[in-house]
Design an enzyme around this catalytic site. Structure first.
Site, short mmCIF file in Angstrom:
data_model
loop_
_atom_site.label_atom_id
_atom_site.label_comp_id
_atom_site.label_asym_id
_atom_site.label_seq_id
_atom_site.Cartn_x
_atom_site.Cartn_y
_atom_site.Cartn_z
N ASP A 21 -4.56 32.66 8.73
CA ASP A 21 -5.66 33.40 8.11
C ASP A 21 -5.17 34.21 6.91
OD1 ASP A 21 -8.24 34.34 7.80
OD2 ASP A 21 -8.04 35.93 9.28
N SER A 66 -11.93 24.84 10.58
CA SER A 66 -12.89 24.89 11.68
C SER A 66 -14.20 24.22 11.27
CB SER A 66 -13.18 26.34 12.06
OG SER A 66 -13.95 26.98 11.05
N ASN A 69 -16.01 26.22 8.83
CA ASN A 69 -15.53 26.21 7.44
C ASN A 69 -16.29 25.26 6.54
OD1 ASN A 69 -12.03 26.67 8.40
ND2 ASN A 69 -13.58 28.18 7.84
N SER A 197 -11.58 33.39 17.12
CA SER A 197 -12.39 32.56 16.22
C SER A 197 -12.60 31.12 16.68
CB SER A 197 -11.76 32.57 14.82
OG SER A 197 -11.72 33.88 14.30
N GLU A 208 -0.06 34.82 25.30
CA GLU A 208 0.23 36.11 24.68
C GLU A 208 -0.29 36.07 23.26
OE1 GLU A 208 1.58 38.71 26.25
OE2 GLU A 208 1.65 37.50 28.08
#
Length: 246
Positions: A21, A66, A69, A197, A208
């Site tokens: 990102d 994605s 997008n 997202s 994690e």
């Protein structure tokens, strides 16, 4: 001591997932078009893959594009597809050199034919590589993945191939696009945003989560190692207590 030397090679995650990102913001900070950031982000992909191979992480999954997008400006989407084509062309030789097998999840039929054709060719060419499996999530939606898995299982029950009692977590996981790939133990997201997202919603159940403020084009091997070191300092309990683990 260098960061790489601080790693416990006996306690590495088998699978690291990354939400890449911040390309657009990185470009904007430099007074450039968003596409400039996407281009620069390719180098960070190379850094992450090389770091994973060098220390022996067998699975790396990158959230590249994605389904949401597709709603971005057409010019940016077109440029992204061109960057993807160029990257595949340039990097296939490097993947072969490093023993990396290319894989993909998502609806690649929505990609331009030139892009999907090159992608499938690279997947075939690297299919025998065993050092690391690099999965690109392209035109990917985790919610859609879960819906499609549910439909497939439901149809098998309706057709009499499965009994409803046979449907369990293992069977469901084997109907996801990531079947055969272990769930990520570590998920990294750059740019300071702290959300997942619509990325690997089922698979990240016990991962994690590691959030770093750096924008993706600034992410490098040292940042990758820092994330692994942070992961190795955490206690993974899976619902148990610390006393039970010890």
């Amino acid at each position: 001591m260098e960061l790489k030397e601080q790693l416990n090679l006996d306690k590495l995650p088998k699978h690291v997932a990354i939400i890449m990102d911040g390309n657009g913001r990185w470009a904007k900070e430099k007074g450039k078009l968003r596409v400039f950031g996407h281009n620069q982000g390719v180098e960070s992909v190379r850094q992450a893959v090389e770091a994973a191979v060098e220390i022996g992480i067998p699975f790396l999954t990158l959230y590249a594009f994605s389904t949401e997008n597709w709603k971005r400006p057409k010019l940016e989407v077109t440029a992204l597809m061109e960057i993807l084509v160029n990257a595949i062309n340039k990097e296939t030789k490097t993947l072969m050199k490093n023993g990396v097998r290319l894989n993909t999840i998502g609806d690649i039929e929505l990609l331009p034919s030139s892009c999907s054709r090159l992608l499938l060719k690279a997947i075939e060419k690297t299919s025998s590589n065993t050092n690391c499996t690099l999965t690109l999530a392209l035109s990917y939606s985790s919610r859609q993945e879960i819906v499609e898995a549910t439909k497939h299982i439901t149809q098998r029950v309706l057709d009499g191939e499965l009994k409803i009692e046979e449907v369990d977590e293992a069977l469901f996981a084997n109907n996801l696009e990531t079947a055969g790939i272990p769930d990520p133990e570590l998920m990294i997201r750059t740019s300071g945003e702290q959300r997942i997202s619509n990325f690997l919603l089922w698979q990240l159940a016990y991962s994690e989560l590691y959030f770093v403020d750096k924008l993706w084009p600034d992410f490098n091997k040292q940042d990758f190692y820092e994330a692994i070191i942070a992961y190795q300092k955490r206690e993974r309990r899976f619902g148990l207590t610390s006393e039970q683990l010890s």
